[in-house]
Motif scaffolding. Structure first.
Motif, PDB file in Angstrom:
ATOM      1  N   LYS A 582      36.250   2.453  -2.214  1.00  0.00           N
ATOM      2  CA  LYS A 582      37.681   2.201  -2.422  1.00  0.00           C
ATOM      3  C   LYS A 582      38.557   3.317  -1.939  1.00  0.00           C
ATOM      4  CE  LYS A 582      38.603  -0.126  -6.492  1.00  0.00           C
ATOM      5  NZ  LYS A 582      38.804  -0.076  -7.938  1.00  0.00           N
ATOM      6  N   ASP A 586      41.508   3.550   0.663  1.00  0.00           N
ATOM      7  CA  ASP A 586      42.826   4.125   0.361  1.00  0.00           C
ATOM      8  C   ASP A 586      43.213   5.164   1.341  1.00  0.00           C
ATOM      9  OD1 ASP A 586      43.271   2.454  -1.696  1.00  0.00           O
ATOM     10  OD2 ASP A 586      42.781   3.935  -3.256  1.00  0.00           O
ATOM     11  N   THR A 587      42.352   6.068   1.595  1.00  0.00           N
ATOM     12  CA  THR A 587      42.642   7.111   2.514  1.00  0.00           C
ATOM     13  C   THR A 587      42.975   6.545   3.850  1.00  0.00           C
ATOM     14  OG1 THR A 587      40.281   7.322   2.804  1.00  0.00           O
ATOM     15  CG2 THR A 587      41.366   9.090   1.523  1.00  0.00           C
ATOM     16  N   HIS A 589      44.246   3.639   4.277  1.00  0.00           N
ATOM     17  CA  HIS A 589      45.569   3.105   4.155  1.00  0.00           C
ATOM     18  C   HIS A 589      46.635   4.159   4.219  1.00  0.00           C
ATOM     19  CE1 HIS A 589      48.161  -0.083   2.803  1.00  0.00           C
ATOM     20  NE2 HIS A 589      48.616   0.780   1.803  1.00  0.00           N
TER      21      HIS A 589
END
Lengths: 629, 459
Positions: A582, A586-587, A589
């Protein structure tokens, strides 16, 4: 009194002293007279009263006798004259009568004789008238004259005699008168004498009587006085004695009285206080009672009102109830009718239902038959299912074991030893190892022996010991009773010889032998059937459970723990991994966003407000960093 | 009190000396302050008005008799002062005070004995007053009103009339001699002026309280004026008297003595007395009653309530006595019978003695001087044995003789009730006399003892 006045000093006198003396004399005389009167009265009274006394009584009697005698004597003396006069008078009368008789006789004689003479004279008259010669006439007249003279003389004589008699009687009359006056005088004299003598003797007797009374009175007085004195003395002594006694008693009584008074005073005070408290308490109670009474009264009044209301309501309700009852009765009647209808209906239904029941029974029997059939089928299917499941289970076991081995070898890196698995070899449902079909004889023996026999029938027991008695244990008692009943009822099937032989044996054995013989003789279907029911054995699943359990416990507990721990660690590992993935996203993103923002910054840097934005960006960045971290 | 009463007796003599009244100044009593003997004496010179009034009443009592309205002591004062000379018509029914009547009696007759008149001076006065009027009544001369006027005054008080003489009319029948008078008086009466005495018919039925009547048809104290016709009880007299007696219902005692009552008059008299309601005592003594009269008396005995009968000194003989004895044997009321000085003889004596066998009431019997002899004594002794009621028997002056005495003694020895038995001059002999006397004494002693016991018991 007058005589006295005239003789002595007079009250009419002019000299006062003389008058005084006269009055004194008069008073004295009066007193004396009064005294005399009283004395007389007294003596008379005494005579009357004390007649009962002895001497006086005799004296009185004597006196009375004497007086009576005196009186009679005196009266006799007086009346003697009367009697004498009477006697004389009667004599005189007798004499008079006699004289009269004589006189009358004489007169009659005389009258007769004179009549004769007169007749003679008259006769001669006729003769004389007849005579014519004067001489003769003269003679005749002479003779007549003589005769008449004779007659007259006789008459005169008689008259003279009578006159003399008259004179004599006159004399006698005078004499009698004199005599009578004398008699009267004598009588008066004697009367006076008698009166005086009587008076005298009365006085004497009175004196005597009085004396005797006086004597008697004196003696009585003396005696009474003596008695009186004596009794007075006695009385004095007694009074003294009594006085002393009385004083003593008075003292005693005073002491006693004092003590009693004190005691009583104390007691009185005690009682008084007690009673006062009692009174107070009672007053309080009274007040309370009054209060309660008032309360109760109010309550009761209220109750009365309520009850009256209730009563009214009740009346209303009663009327309602009555109405209702009437209605209910109608309903009841209706219901009764209905009930009858229902009964009829139910009867019909019953009939229907019995028919149904019969059909059902028939069906039931069919069902049983089916059930038996299905039981057999089920058993078969069970075996098949069992085998299928077993095979499945075995496969699962094998797989589990395989997994375990994999885990041990791959994950843990440990050597894996396959566990011993005896059941894996066996196949098919677990079969109880005894014979399912037992003879009824055996069952009976088992039942009977199960009641506490030890080792009599080991032979029969060998087979049945394994399964235990718990299967039939439930019905032991009933069965035993059943059997005993059976042997009693069907005794006619047993031979008499056998019975004799059995008599020496024990009770259970006896029954057993009997049953044996009975079964041997009859082998009745019913019995068989019965015992078949009894013997019909449910499948035993306990072994099945153990069997399946052992299968389930192929993987031991420790291993399971290991598995659990492993799972937990793997789960953690998994989570970390998922988070990493995840975060990676996120990173990714963020990196994309950062790039976008840089693009924007570049756009805004162009404009003046890049500082503010910068701050916002920074903040965004910081936030993103924080999240990353 | 005693002093006062004693004093009252001689008060009139001592207190009012006539001289003192005439000359009050000379009265030494005026000089004294107290006269204890005179309760009315007072120092006051002026007499009290009440006294004056009372004196006035006394003075005019005849016109205005005021007595009952006075208070007691004033009444006593007036009564004491009233003169006895007041007319009877005023006083008779007004004054009942004995003192007044005592003065009247004493003023008229001197000292008298009031005890014979049941101690009533008033009765005494009226009885004697009436007696006087009747005794001095001369038929055809005295107005009968003289008697009748007194009757209403005295009828309440007269209980007894003792009339000792009744005067004949004054007219003398000169044509009769002394000898014929006695004969003609009885059979002649209608054609010539009667010799009748006072007619009692006008009097007796008015005297409602009269109980006792005593009559003598004769003149008292005629002295040398004696005439036979002064002592004549005519037939008309007898009839009038009989009718009068019949009308007098309260009469109890009748005495007609010395009045020449012979058989005819006796029968006439007694025929009117038959069934008299109250007559108890009859006395016809000293008359000339013979056998027929005795028979009439016997008839009366059982048709009356007679208790006492005196017919002594009459001429009753045997047959009359038998009639009397017959009546006596049936009688139950007669207590006393006196036949003294009659001529019963043995015939009558025996009859009477036999009657005693049956009679149970007679207590006194007098057969003295009746020419009884021994047979009567025998019969009497039988009677004495049986009879137990006879108390007194008189057989004196009868020639019973010694044998008769013995028989009587025998009879007496069985008797226990006879108390007196007179057998003087009967020639019974001393022994019998003594024995009879002894029996009598024992009987008397017994009665005396009983009496004393009764007296003791009553106490």
């Amino acid at each position: 009194m007058q005589a006295e006045n005239s003789a002595g000093p007079s009250v009419e006198s002019e000299n006062p002293e003389e008058r005084i003396t006269a009055r004194r004399l008069r008073i004295a005389a009066r007193n004396e007279a009064k005294k005399r009167q009283e004395l007389e009265v007294d003596s008379q009274e005494k005579e009357d009263i004390e007649e009962e006394a002895r001497t006086s009584q005799t004296q009185v009697e004597q006196s009375e006798r004497r007086m009576v005698k005196l009186q009679t004597d005196g009266t006799e003396l007086v009346t003697n004259i009367l009697v004498a006069a009477d006697a004389r008078e009667s004599k005189r009368r007798a004499a008079l009568e006699e004289a009269r008789r004589l006189r009358v006789e004489k007169l009659e004689n005389e009258a007769k004789s004179s009549l004769e003479k007169f007749e003679e004279v008259t006769r001669k008259w006729t003769a004389a008238t007849a005579k014519t010669i004067p001489q003769d006439l003269r003679d005749a007249l002479n003779s007549q004259q003589q005769l008449c003279a004779l007659l007259i003389e006789n008459k005169n004589k008689l008259i003279n005699e009578l006159q003399q008699e008259l004179k004599a009687s006159d004399d006698r009359y005078v004499k009698d008168l004199k005599k009578q006056t004398e008699d009267v005088d004598i009588m008066i004299e004697r009367m006076q004498e008698q009166i005086t003598s009587l008076m005298k003797s009365y006085r004497q007797e009175l004196d005597l009587i009085e004396n005797s009374f006086d004597d008697e009175r004196k003696t009585l007085l003396a005696g009474n006085k003596k008695k009186w004195e004596q009794q007075r003395k006695e009385r004095g002594n007694k009074e003294l004695e009594y006085l002393l006694q009385r004083m003593k008693q008075v003292e005693e009584h005073e002491v006693l009285l004092h003590r009693l008074r004190v005691e009583h005073a104390e007691e009185y005070n005690m009682i008084k206080t007690k009673l006062e408290t009692d009174v107070q308490i009672l007053e309080q109670q009274l007040q309370q009672m009054k209060a309660t009474y008032q309360l109760n009264q109010e309550k009761l009044e209220y109750n009365i009102h309520v009850l009256q209301k209730h009563n009214e309501e009740n009346i209303i309700t009663r009327s309602q109830q009555k109405r209702k009852i009437r209605r209910q009765q109608d309903v009841l009647n209706n219901l009764k009718i209905k009930c009858a209808n229902q009964e009829k209906q139910s009867h019909e239904e019953n009939q229907l239902l019995t028919d149904d029941y019969k059909r059902a029974m028939q069906q039931y029997k069919d069902m049983q038959k089916k059930m038996r059939h299905f039981a057999a089928v089920d058993a078969k299917r069970f075996d098949e299912v069992w085998l299928m499941n077993e095979a499945e289970a075995k496969a699962l076991v094998h797989r589990a074991l395989e997994i375990d081995r994999l885990i041990h070898e791959q994950q843990l890196g440990l050597a894996w030893f396959p566990p011993s698995l005896p059941f894996m070899e066996s196949s098919g449902p677990v079969q109880p190892r005894r014979q399912v079909q037992r003879t009824s004889r055996q069952v009976a023996a088992q039942v009977l022996s199960g009641m506490g026999r030890k080792g009599d029938t080991e032979a029969e027991r060998e087979g049945s010991t394994v399964e235990g008695s718990e299967s039939t244990g439930v019905d032991h008692k009933t069965v035993k009773r059943l059997l005993e009943l059976l042997c009693d009822e069907t005794g006619f099937l047993i031979e008499s010889k056998l019975l004799k032989l059995l008599s020496s044996l024990e009770k259970d054995e006896q029954s057993f032998m009997k049953l044996d013989s009975i079964f041997s003789v009859s082998r009745m279907k019913l019995l068989h059937c019965l015992f078949s029911v009894l013997a019909l054995q449910e499948r035993d699943d306990s072994e099945d459970a153990a069997y399946w359990e052992s299968m389930a416990k192929v993987i031991s507990e420790s291993k399971l723990k290991v598995w659990d721990a492993l799972e937990a660690a793997l789960k953690k590992y998994h989570t970390v991994l998922t988070e990493r993935s995840k975060l990676l996203v996120d990173t990714e993103h963020l990196k994309q966003q950062n790039s976008e923002l840089r693009m924007l910054l570049h756009q805004y840097q162009l404009k003046g407000i890049h500082c503010i934005l910068m701050q916002g960006v920074n903040r965004h960045i910081l936030f993103a960093l924080c999240i990353v971290l | 009190m005693a002093a006062a009463t004693m004093f009252k007796g001689n008060a009139p003599a001592g207190i009012y000396p006539p001289i003192a009244k005439l000359n009050p100044a000379a009265d030494p009593r005026r000089m004294r302050r107290i006269i204890a003997e005179d309760p009315e004496w007072s120092l006051a010179v002026v007499p009290l008005l009440t006294n004056l009034c009372l004196q006035h009443i006394v003075k005019h009592f005849e016109e205005r008799p005021i007595l009952d309205e006075l208070v007691p002591d004033q009444k006593a004062f007036v009564l004491e002062k009233l003169p006895p000379s007041l007319p009877l018509s005023v006083t008779a029914n007004l004054i009942s005070d004995e003192g007044y009547w005592k003065r009247c009696c004493e003023g008229r007759w001197g000292v008298s004995d009031v005890s014979e008149y049941s101690h009533s001076w008033k009765r005494m006065f009226f009885e004697r007053h009436l007696e006087n009027i009747i005794e001095l009544f001369i038929p055809d001369v005295t107005d009968p009103r003289a008697v009748l006027d007194v009757v209403p005054l005295c009828q309440n008080y007269v209980r007894r009339l003792k009339i000792s003489q009744l005067l004949p009319p004054i007219k003398e029948p000169p044509k009769f001699d002394e000898d014929d008078a006695s004969d003609s008086a009885s059979d002649v009466g209608n054609d010539r002026p009667s010799m009748d005495h006072f007619d009692f018919r006008i009097l007796l039925d008015k005297l409602t309280n009269l109980e006792e009547l005593q009559l003598v048809y004769g003149v008292k104290g005629c002295g040398m004026n004696f005439e036979w016709n002064l002592f004549e009880f005519t037939f008309r007299d007898c009839e009038f008297l009989a009718k009068a007696l019949k009308s007098c219902k309260s009469l109890k005692v009748l005495r007609i003595n010395q009045s020449k009552v012979d058989d005819e008059k006796c029968r006439k008299l007694l025929s009117y007395l038959l069934d008299h309601p109250s007559l108890l005592e009859l006395d016809l003594s000293h008359n000339l009653i013979g056998d027929r009269g005795a028979r009439a008396i016997g008839k009366l005995l059982n048709r009356s309530r007679l208790e006492r009968l005196d017919i002594y000194d009459n001429q009753i003989r045997g047959s009359g006595a038998q009639a009397l004895a017959h009546a006596l044997s049936k009688n139950t009321s007669l207590l006393y019978l006196n036949l003294r000085l009659n001529r019963l003889g043995d015939e009558g004596g025996q009859a009477v003695a036999q009657a005693l066998l049956k009679n149970g009431t007679l207590r006194n019997l007098n057969l003295g001087a009746n020419e009884l002899t021994e047979p009567t004594a025998t019969a009497m002794s039988h009677a004495l044995v049986q009879n137990s009621t006879l108390r007194s028997l008189n057989l004196s002056c009868n020639r019973l003789g010694v044998d008769g005495g013995k028989v009587l003694e025998e009879g007496m020895s069985h008797n226990s009730s006879l108390l007196e038995c007179d057998i003087r001059l009967t020639d019974v002999g001393l022994e019998s006399e003594y024995c009879i006397g002894k029996v009598l004494r024992t009987n008397q002693a017994k009665v005396r003892r009983k009496r004393t016991q009764a007296v003791a018991a009553s106490r």
